[in-house]
Scaffold this active site. Structure first.
Site, PDB file in Angstrom:
ATOM      1  N   LYS A   1       0.824  -1.214   0.000  1.00  0.00           N
ATOM      2  CA  LYS A   1       0.000   0.000   0.000  1.00  0.00           C
ATOM      3  C   LYS A   1       0.857   1.264   0.000  1.00  0.00           C
ATOM      4  O   LYS A   1       0.598   2.201  -0.751  1.00  0.00           O
ATOM      5  CB  LYS A   1      -0.933   0.011   1.224  1.00  0.00           C
ATOM      6  CG  LYS A   1      -1.927  -1.113   1.284  1.00  0.00           C
ATOM      7  CD  LYS A   1      -2.912  -0.938   2.407  1.00  0.00           C
ATOM      8  CE  LYS A   1      -2.256  -0.904   3.770  1.00  0.00           C
ATOM      9  NZ  LYS A   1      -1.598  -2.180   4.134  1.00  0.00           N
TER      10      LYS A   1
ATOM     11  N   ARG B   1     -10.861   1.417   8.969  1.00  0.00           N
ATOM     12  CA  ARG B   1     -10.353   0.117   9.415  1.00  0.00           C
ATOM     13  C   ARG B   1     -11.466  -0.793   9.909  1.00  0.00           C
ATOM     14  O   ARG B   1     -11.246  -1.995  10.097  1.00  0.00           O
ATOM     15  CB  ARG B   1      -9.319   0.298  10.535  1.00  0.00           C
ATOM     16  CG  ARG B   1      -8.013   0.919  10.085  1.00  0.00           C
ATOM     17  CD  ARG B   1      -7.016   0.940  11.218  1.00  0.00           C
ATOM     18  NE  ARG B   1      -5.768   1.602  10.856  1.00  0.00           N
ATOM     19  CZ  ARG B   1      -4.750   1.011  10.262  1.00  0.00           C
ATOM     20  NH1 ARG B   1      -4.838  -0.265   9.952  1.00  0.00           N
ATOM     21  NH2 ARG B   1      -3.646   1.690   9.970  1.00  0.00           N
TER      22      ARG B   1
ATOM     23  N   ARG C   1      12.632  -3.652  13.086  1.00  0.00           N
ATOM     24  CA  ARG C   1      11.642  -3.253  14.081  1.00  0.00           C
ATOM     25  C   ARG C   1      11.008  -4.494  14.707  1.00  0.00           C
ATOM     26  O   ARG C   1      10.878  -5.536  14.064  1.00  0.00           O
ATOM     27  CB  ARG C   1      10.559  -2.384  13.438  1.00  0.00           C
ATOM     28  CG  ARG C   1      11.096  -1.111  12.828  1.00  0.00           C
ATOM     29  CD  ARG C   1       9.992  -0.202  12.337  1.00  0.00           C
ATOM     30  NE  ARG C   1       9.013  -0.897  11.513  1.00  0.00           N
ATOM     31  CZ  ARG C   1       8.036  -0.281  10.849  1.00  0.00           C
ATOM     32  NH1 ARG C   1       7.933   1.035  10.907  1.00  0.00           N
ATOM     33  NH2 ARG C   1       7.186  -0.978  10.118  1.00  0.00           N
TER      34      ARG C   1
ATOM     35  N   ARG D   1      12.472  -6.575   6.043  1.00  0.00           N
ATOM     36  CA  ARG D   1      12.578  -5.111   6.088  1.00  0.00           C
ATOM     37  C   ARG D   1      13.504  -4.657   7.214  1.00  0.00           C
ATOM     38  O   ARG D   1      13.468  -5.179   8.321  1.00  0.00           O
ATOM     39  CB  ARG D   1      11.186  -4.484   6.272  1.00  0.00           C
ATOM     40  CG  ARG D   1      11.190  -2.963   6.264  1.00  0.00           C
ATOM     41  CD  ARG D   1       9.799  -2.399   6.083  1.00  0.00           C
ATOM     42  NE  ARG D   1       8.895  -2.752   7.167  1.00  0.00           N
ATOM     43  CZ  ARG D   1       7.591  -2.439   7.172  1.00  0.00           C
ATOM     44  NH1 ARG D   1       7.068  -1.788   6.154  1.00  0.00           N
ATOM     45  NH2 ARG D   1       6.830  -2.791   8.196  1.00  0.00           N
TER      46      ARG D   1
ATOM     47  N   ARG E   1      -0.347  -9.560  13.323  1.00  0.00           N
ATOM     48  CA  ARG E   1      -0.935  -8.441  12.572  1.00  0.00           C
ATOM     49  C   ARG E   1      -1.856  -8.947  11.471  1.00  0.00           C
ATOM     50  O   ARG E   1      -2.899  -8.339  11.185  1.00  0.00           O
ATOM     51  CB  ARG E   1       0.179  -7.569  11.988  1.00  0.00           C
ATOM     52  CG  ARG E   1       0.930  -6.759  13.046  1.00  0.00           C
ATOM     53  CD  ARG E   1       2.266  -6.271  12.538  1.00  0.00           C
ATOM     54  NE  ARG E   1       2.127  -5.316  11.440  1.00  0.00           N
ATOM     55  CZ  ARG E   1       3.163  -4.904  10.706  1.00  0.00           C
ATOM     56  NH1 ARG E   1       4.372  -5.386  10.922  1.00  0.00           N
ATOM     57  NH2 ARG E   1       2.965  -4.028   9.742  1.00  0.00           N
TER      58      ARG E   1
END
Length: 215
Positions: free
Chosen positions: A13, A87, A159, A126, A170
């Protein structure tokens, strides 16, 4: 004109929104950026949202909705790409009402489809600069000096929410809270499914082609 971009974490996104900002009239709008602006300006809603964020809690729908509506009221004459909102179904219902109040229109809702295994691969690879936020990944975009940011020479880290365990959680939250929105917009004949596995430039071309047929 307003478009919504949905998709699992890691479905691309942000990359697609960046291409839209560079190559079209659309302005990328994320709730996170709106919150930060309101907090920086110390507005009443911004300070209220900040109190929840600092406490590690989700900002309640009524506060999020009010902040988004204020943004639409001030910026509704621009072409907007909303990322991260709505959301939930209650937020979607509120957005429908806000759009009507301000004589705006949602032209399309684009769901970037992507299998969980690719999401996990993308996000777990990432890496982020601990200082300036520059993004790297271990698949095809490592910093020139391992572990050191090319831009500001600060440490590059992974992270906590990019661990496999966190990503899996998630994805469960996304399925529980956000996927019902797919049916909501499908029933309103606004939903378009796009291949989130494709390069962001390809996704951009596909979405703009769909929008051209909607006008």
């Amino acid at each position: 004109m307003i478009i919504l971009v949905f998709g699992k974490p890691g479905s691309g996104k942000g990359s697609v929104a960046e291409v839209f900002s560079e190559r079209s009239s659309f302005k990328h709008v994320s709730t996170g950026n709106i919150f930060r602006k309101e907090i920086a300006e110390k507005t009443e809603l911004g300070l209220l949202a900040d109190s929840y964020i600092k406490g590690g809690n989700l900002v309640p729908d009524e506060i999020t909705n009010s902040i988004v509506e204020n943004y639409l009221k001030a910026n509704g004459k621009e072409d907007l790409l909303l990322d991260g909102y709505p959301r939930t179904i209650p937020q979607a219902i509120f957005l429908d009402e806000a759009v009507k109040r301000h004589n705006l229109k949602i032209m399309g809702v684009f769901d970037l489809e992507c299998e969980d295994s690719l999401v996990i691969e993308r996000l777990s690879s990432r890496r982020v600069c601990s200082e300036c936020g520059a993004i790297y990944n271990t698949r095809n975009h490592n910093p020139k000096i391992p572990g050191v940011c090319d831009e500001c020479h600060s440490p590059v880290i992974q992270r906590k929410d990019d661990s496999v365990e966190s990503i899996t959680n998630r994805l469960k939250v996304y399925e529980r809270d956000t996927e019902p929105l797919i049916n909501y917009y499908k029933e309103r004949k606004l939903l378009y499914k796009v291949d989130g596995r494709a390069d962001s430039d390809v996704v951009f071309e596909e979405i703009t082609g769909i929008l051209a047929k909607c006008n």
